[in-house]
Design a protein around this motif. Structure first.
Motif, PDB file in Angstrom:
ATOM      1  N   LEU A  44     -13.130   0.805  15.516  1.00  0.00           N
ATOM      2  CA  LEU A  44     -12.609  -0.185  14.572  1.00  0.00           C
ATOM      3  C   LEU A  44     -13.674  -0.620  13.568  1.00  0.00           C
ATOM      4  N   LEU A  51     -13.947   1.939  10.875  1.00  0.00           N
ATOM      5  CA  LEU A  51     -12.802   1.911   9.963  1.00  0.00           C
ATOM      6  C   LEU A  51     -12.731   0.627   9.139  1.00  0.00           C
ATOM      7  N   LEU A  72     -12.681   3.904   5.322  1.00  0.00           N
ATOM      8  CA  LEU A  72     -11.234   3.971   5.512  1.00  0.00           C
ATOM      9  C   LEU A  72     -10.611   4.907   4.480  1.00  0.00           C
ATOM     10  N   VAL A  97      -3.396   3.730  17.698  1.00  0.00           N
ATOM     11  CA  VAL A  97      -4.337   2.905  16.923  1.00  0.00           C
ATOM     12  C   VAL A  97      -4.573   3.494  15.532  1.00  0.00           C
ATOM     13  N   LEU A  98      -5.017   4.724  15.478  1.00  0.00           N
ATOM     14  CA  LEU A  98      -5.324   5.332  14.177  1.00  0.00           C
ATOM     15  C   LEU A  98      -4.066   5.515  13.342  1.00  0.00           C
ATOM     16  N   SER A 117      -1.369   3.710  13.375  1.00  0.00           N
ATOM     17  CA  SER A 117      -0.948   2.399  12.863  1.00  0.00           C
ATOM     18  C   SER A 117      -1.811   1.945  11.700  1.00  0.00           C
ATOM     19  N   ILE A 118      -3.114   2.128  11.829  1.00  0.00           N
ATOM     20  CA  ILE A 118      -4.023   1.725  10.753  1.00  0.00           C
ATOM     21  C   ILE A 118      -3.718   2.508   9.486  1.00  0.00           C
ATOM     22  N   ASN A 142      -0.406   1.534   7.873  1.00  0.00           N
ATOM     23  CA  ASN A 142      -0.492   0.252   7.169  1.00  0.00           C
ATOM     24  C   ASN A 142      -1.273   0.364   5.877  1.00  0.00           C
ATOM     25  N   VAL A 143      -2.291   1.194   5.844  1.00  0.00           N
ATOM     26  CA  VAL A 143      -3.031   1.421   4.598  1.00  0.00           C
ATOM     27  C   VAL A 143      -2.103   2.070   3.576  1.00  0.00           C
TER      28      VAL A 143
END
Length: 106
Positions: free
Chosen positions: A18, A21, A27, A91-92, A94-95, A98-99
């Motif tokens: 995290l 990122l 990111l 996790v990845l 979702s990130i 969202n980006v």
């Protein structure tokens, strides 16, 4: 060129992932790698110098997010997406989702 260390994804802690990122440039690098299979170091369009880009790529590599493959005088960077998703399910994805949604909502 010397061989680069690639940590086992099993040894990567979630806070390390995290933290890697959390930087906007890193990111952005991960988002670009998600769109393409691999990118050479000179192929990234980011607003930093080459030495700063090298630092960001190292942070991502040491966090288990990148695999760097030597091809002649070039280094090809690949996202270790499947390995990260296996270690930290959702996790990845979702990130990155969202980006992407944040970009399309703007």
């Amino acid at each position: 060129m010397r061989a680069l260390e690639h940590p086992s994804v099993d040894s990567v802690a979630l806070p390390t992932l995290l933290q890697a990122l959390a930087d906007p440039v890193r990111l952005d690098i991960v988002c670009k790698l998600m769109q393409r299979e691999a990118i050479t170091c000179g192929g990234f369009d980011v607003p930093v110098s080459m030495s700063t880009l090298s630092h960001h790529l190292k942070v991502l590599r040491m966090a288990g997010l990148l695999r760097v493959i030597q091809e002649g005088s070039y280094r090809r960077n690949e996202l270790r997406y499947d390995e990260i998703e296996t270690r930290f399910p959702g996790v990845l994805s979702s990130i990155l989702r969202n980006v992407h949604e944040g970009v399309t909502a703007s």
